[in-house]
Design an enzyme around this catalytic site. Sequence first.
Site, mmCIF file in Angstrom:
data_model
loop_
_atom_site.group_PDB
_atom_site.id
_atom_site.type_symbol
_atom_site.label_atom_id
_atom_site.label_comp_id
_atom_site.label_asym_id
_atom_site.label_seq_id
_atom_site.Cartn_x
_atom_site.Cartn_y
_atom_site.Cartn_z
ATOM 1 C CG ASP A 12 -1.994 -1.095 1.112
ATOM 2 O OD1 ASP A 12 -2.331 -1.477 -0.027
ATOM 3 O OD2 ASP A 12 -2.477 -1.561 2.152
ATOM 4 C CE LYS A 34 -4.068 -4.925 0.066
ATOM 5 N NZ LYS A 34 -4.440 -3.641 -0.569
ATOM 6 C CG ASP A 61 -7.711 -5.043 -2.673
ATOM 7 O OD1 ASP A 61 -8.904 -5.345 -2.899
ATOM 8 O OD2 ASP A 61 -7.348 -4.382 -1.681
ATOM 9 C CE LYS A 63 -11.543 -3.353 -1.403
ATOM 10 N NZ LYS A 63 -10.093 -3.025 -1.540
ATOM 11 C CG PHE A 64 -12.678 -5.098 -11.371
ATOM 12 C CD1 PHE A 64 -11.857 -3.979 -11.521
ATOM 13 C CD2 PHE A 64 -12.155 -6.343 -11.686
ATOM 14 C CE1 PHE A 64 -10.563 -4.104 -11.974
ATOM 15 C CE2 PHE A 64 -10.849 -6.478 -12.147
ATOM 16 C CZ PHE A 64 -10.049 -5.358 -12.288
ATOM 17 C CG HIS A 65 -19.293 -1.783 -7.504
ATOM 18 N ND1 HIS A 65 -19.595 -1.245 -6.279
ATOM 19 C CD2 HIS A 65 -20.478 -2.126 -8.058
ATOM 20 C CE1 HIS A 65 -20.896 -1.274 -6.095
ATOM 21 N NE2 HIS A 65 -21.458 -1.792 -7.168
ATOM 22 C CG ASP A 66 -18.579 0.249 -14.212
ATOM 23 O OD1 ASP A 66 -19.688 0.501 -14.732
ATOM 24 O OD2 ASP A 66 -17.634 1.048 -14.218
ATOM 25 C CG ASN A 69 -19.722 -4.773 -21.940
ATOM 26 O OD1 ASN A 69 -19.466 -5.842 -22.469
ATOM 27 N ND2 ASN A 69 -19.263 -3.617 -22.399
ATOM 28 C CB THR A 125 -12.163 -4.318 7.501
ATOM 29 O OG1 THR A 125 -11.199 -3.622 6.705
ATOM 30 C CG2 THR A 125 -12.161 -5.788 7.134
ATOM 31 N NE ARG A 187 -4.378 -2.152 11.548
ATOM 32 C CZ ARG A 187 -4.387 -2.331 10.236
ATOM 33 N NH1 ARG A 187 -4.116 -3.530 9.746
ATOM 34 N NH2 ARG A 187 -4.666 -1.336 9.431
ATOM 35 N N GLY A 216 -0.493 -5.480 6.263
ATOM 36 C CA GLY A 216 0.110 -4.277 5.705
ATOM 37 C C GLY A 216 0.827 -3.521 6.792
ATOM 38 N NE ARG A 217 -2.890 0.773 7.670
ATOM 39 C CZ ARG A 217 -4.047 1.417 7.680
ATOM 40 N NH1 ARG A 217 -4.105 2.668 8.094
ATOM 41 N NH2 ARG A 217 -5.155 0.827 7.296
#
Length: 239
Positions: A12, A34, A61, A63-66, A69, A125, A187, A216-217
């Site tokens: 990230d 990622k 990552d 997050k396809f949202h459409d 097609n 999350t 975490r 990640g963090r």
Amino acid sequence: MPVRDKLILALDLNEKKRALEIVDKFSDYINTFKVGLELFVSAGPSIVDEINRKGKKVFLDLKFHDISNTASRAAMAAARLGVYMFNVHANGGLEMMKKCRESVTELCIRENIERPKMLGVTVLTGLTPDALKNELSVTHSIRTHVNHLSRLAIDAGLDGVVASGHETAMIRTHFGKNFIIVTPGIRTSWSPPDDQRRTATPREAIKEGADYIVLGRAVLNQPDPLKALELISAEILTA
């Protein structure tokens, strides 16, 4: 599955050079990295190829949202990149997820490439029950909503879902051992939750049934990231 195969390290950040340095540094401990929105937009699709050439896997990552097609064409592009795994928003609906799965499967057969694993993102999350109800007008509980979206994902033929550690056990019970669960919002006991609301420790997530946990963090923000990763790996072994 060995511990190193259960861990996904989140890149990230917005610098390709720094991202590849992290891949090299953790190469002996992590097999999957990622690539999210920030790095993909900053570095471009070539970052996937460069990580693949290092012998590592990529969880894309985005997050396809459409509409169906558009989302399915993006999904095919991801498959051509050679990613190991990618996700779409389950809130995009059954038709969108099914179209993505069908298009990617047909493409991979036609072009003789390995089909990536496809996941549906359930509830982020960072969302709280109050936000789900008051901002998104979802009146039932997060657990009920995650269960509903997971059912849509499995009905669409996806390989699994992305869900917090709070819902992992429920998903595993309802949808079986072969349904992949990727759990972000990890975490450790020594790291703060930051903007993540529904968090879990590595041990909790694995014990509840997660196949993969995204770090990640919890690793990269520690004074000694490699030591933190060793502690996390040891914790997972006790799950």
